[in-house]
Design an enzyme around this catalytic site. Structure first.
Site, short mmCIF file in Angstrom:
data_model
loop_
_atom_site.label_atom_id
_atom_site.label_comp_id
_atom_site.label_asym_id
_atom_site.label_seq_id
_atom_site.Cartn_x
_atom_site.Cartn_y
_atom_site.Cartn_z
N PHE A 1 33.51 40.27 30.27
CA PHE A 1 34.56 40.67 31.21
C PHE A 1 33.90 41.01 32.54
O PHE A 1 33.12 41.96 32.64
CB PHE A 1 35.39 41.87 30.73
CG PHE A 1 36.49 42.18 31.72
CD1 PHE A 1 37.70 41.50 31.66
CD2 PHE A 1 36.30 43.09 32.74
CE1 PHE A 1 38.71 41.74 32.60
CE2 PHE A 1 37.30 43.33 33.68
CZ PHE A 1 38.50 42.67 33.61
N ASP B 1 25.87 43.26 35.24
CA ASP B 1 27.15 43.83 35.65
C ASP B 1 27.24 45.23 35.05
O ASP B 1 27.59 45.39 33.88
CB ASP B 1 28.30 42.94 35.16
CG ASP B 1 29.67 43.48 35.59
OD1 ASP B 1 29.74 44.65 36.02
OD2 ASP B 1 30.65 42.73 35.47
N LYS C 1 33.75 50.84 40.09
CA LYS C 1 34.39 51.90 39.33
C LYS C 1 33.92 53.31 39.75
O LYS C 1 34.37 53.80 40.77
CB LYS C 1 34.21 51.64 37.83
CG LYS C 1 34.99 50.37 37.43
CD LYS C 1 35.30 50.27 35.97
CE LYS C 1 36.35 49.20 35.73
NZ LYS C 1 35.86 48.01 35.05
C1 LIG Z 1 36.21 46.65 35.49
C2 LIG Z 1 35.12 45.68 35.45
C3 LIG Z 1 35.00 44.66 36.42
C4 LIG Z 1 36.05 44.41 37.48
O1 LIG Z 1 36.27 45.48 38.33
P1 LIG Z 1 37.63 45.55 39.18
O2 LIG Z 1 37.43 46.71 40.08
O3 LIG Z 1 38.75 45.75 38.20
O4 LIG Z 1 37.76 44.26 39.91
C5 LIG Z 1 33.91 43.82 36.35
N1 LIG Z 1 32.98 43.98 35.39
C6 LIG Z 1 33.06 44.93 34.46
C7 LIG Z 1 31.99 45.05 33.43
C8 LIG Z 1 34.13 45.80 34.44
O5 LIG Z 1 34.23 46.73 33.48
#
Ligand SMILES: *Cc1c(COP(=O)(O)O)cnc(C)c1O
Length: 404
Positions: free
Chosen positions: A142, A227, A256
């Site tokens: 994700f 990520d 985040k």
């Molecule tokens: C939440 C998330 C994203 C995307 O972030 P948004 O601010 O919702 O665009 C990307 N990678 C990971 C691992 C995430 O948990």
């Protein structure tokens, strides 16, 4: 649900695109680990907005920094300098040991920016023939919701009827270093991966996986892009999840909790010349690096370290995990996690995780199901031992309940 709650829910359903299926609670206030609904019922937040409010709801110091900055200057665009960007760069670089920073807003934008940057690096530094760059990603990843990103998702719901998608991505199983070795070609510019797959249900890689990955990337001149949008900034009990693996990424993505939940702030960090390939006019964002975002992020990073939240995440995470493991319930298939990024996977016969989340709501805990069978538990990093024990009591009674 009371009349007013039904009103809010019905109005959302009437006007809003139905791209979410929220639990039936309407929140109006938050403080620390707690949130309150419109009726005044209090809940322990065990989702933390998918780890964006790691510092706790409405942290007073982040709030003060935001209000103070909002009175002074909010947005200049990058057409001009502002006096918050440089100190933000300095502070995040010092904290993470990175050399270059690219500020963006949402997490998905940070991912997109990294993809653009590693491709450019591939053409201009590694010497990949133009248009042939390959990026390797993992199944069940994700990385966000933009078109570029959903194109390399393996979740049918995420992709269906959104194509055609961009080429240039190869998908391999997560946790399988041999698969990575096999997938790498001379045109591979990057391996993009989550240290722990969050949305997939808090999936930890096998021990030693990331040191093999690091070595393969180094040997083949492939950028390792971690990520850490969800795992980063203390969530797993270390500043970055890569520290559990004893490795350093070439490119790290944060989002985040970078704003403590006040504002969308994300960043691409790199410890080499990946970001150095970007020249004026080649990438940008109107809001990226704005003074309000920088002031908020600076405060969010400061409280994380000053208030010992990372150590607390390690301590309380261990307590929480142990407590979950002690629950004897035949609904539970597995309990896993690291720091305060935890999950309870239910047996298929136990029914959908959603039902348990609804039962938890009635007991004052907000948690979110993922992938039908998994309850994810990720409270703010400021949670205390008493609050962990309070949550465990309620989780135990809910998970031992027979719903069938
Ligand atoms: C939440 C998330 C994203 C995307 O972030 P948004 O601010 O919702 O665009 C990307 N990678 C990971 C691992 C995430 O948990």
């Amino acid at each position: 649900m009371s009349a007013s709650v039904i009103d809010f829910v019905a109005t959302e359903a009437r006007f809003g695109a139905h791209n979410y299926e929220p639990i039936g609670v309407v929140l109006s206030r938050g403080e620390g680990v707690w949130v309150w609904d419109t009726e005044g019922n209090r809940y322990l937040d065990c989702l933390s907005a998918y780890s964006a409010v790691s510092q706790g709801h409405c942290h007073p110091k982040i709030l003060a920094a935001m209000v103070e900055q909002a009175h002074r200057l909010t947005l200049t665009s990058r057409a001009f300098h502002n006096d918050q960007l440089a100190p933000f760069y300095e502070e995040i670089a010092a904290l993470t040991g990175s050399h270059k920073v690219l500020p963006m807003n949402s997490g998905a934008e940070a991912v997109e920016s990294a993809i653009k940057s590693v491709r450019k690096w591939g053409y201009e530094v590694k010497g990949v023939p133009d248009g042939h760059a390959e990026i390797i990603v993992c199944a069940n990843n994700f990385h966000g919701r933009t078109l570029g990103i959903v194109g390399f998702s393996t979740d049918p719901d995420t992709r269906a009827h959104f194509g055609p998608f961009a080429p240039g991505f190869k998908i391999i199983p997560f946790g399988d270093a041999a698969a990575l070795a096999e997938a790498i070609t001379p045109n591979t510019v990057a391996f993009l991966v989550e240290p722990i797959q969050g949305e997939a249900g808090v999936i930890l890689p096998p021990a030693g996986y990331f040191s093999e990955v690091r070595e393969l990337c180094t040997t083949n001149n492939v950028m390792l892009v971690l990520d850490e949008i969800q795992t980063g900034l203390g969530r797993t009990g270390k500043l970055l999840a890569e520290q559990h693996e004893g490795i350093e990424a070439d490119v790290t993505l944060l989002g985040k909790a970078l704003s403590g939940g006040f504002y969308p702030v994300s960043a691409v960090l790199s410890n080499n010349d990946v970001l150095g390939t970007l020249r004026p006019g080649q990438h940008g964002s109107t809001f990226g690096g704005n003074p309000l975002a920088c002031a908020v992020a600076r405060a969010a990073l400061r409280v994380l370290t000053e208030e010992g939240m990372i150590e607390n995440a390690a301590r309380q995470g261990a307590r929480f995990l142990e407590g979950l493991k002690d629950i004897r319930a035949n609904t539970i298939r597995e309990v896993r996690g690291r720091g305060l990024m935890l999950a309870v996977e239910l047996h298929p016969e136990a029914g959908r995780a959603r039902r348990y989340c609804e039962a938890l709501q009635a007991k004052g805990i907000l948690a979110k199901d993922t992938h039908e069978q998994t309850i994810r538990i990720a409270p703010p990093l400021v949670i205390t031992s008493d609050q962990v024990d309070w949550a465990l009591e309620r989780l135990a009674s809910t998970l031992t309940q027979d719903f069938s």
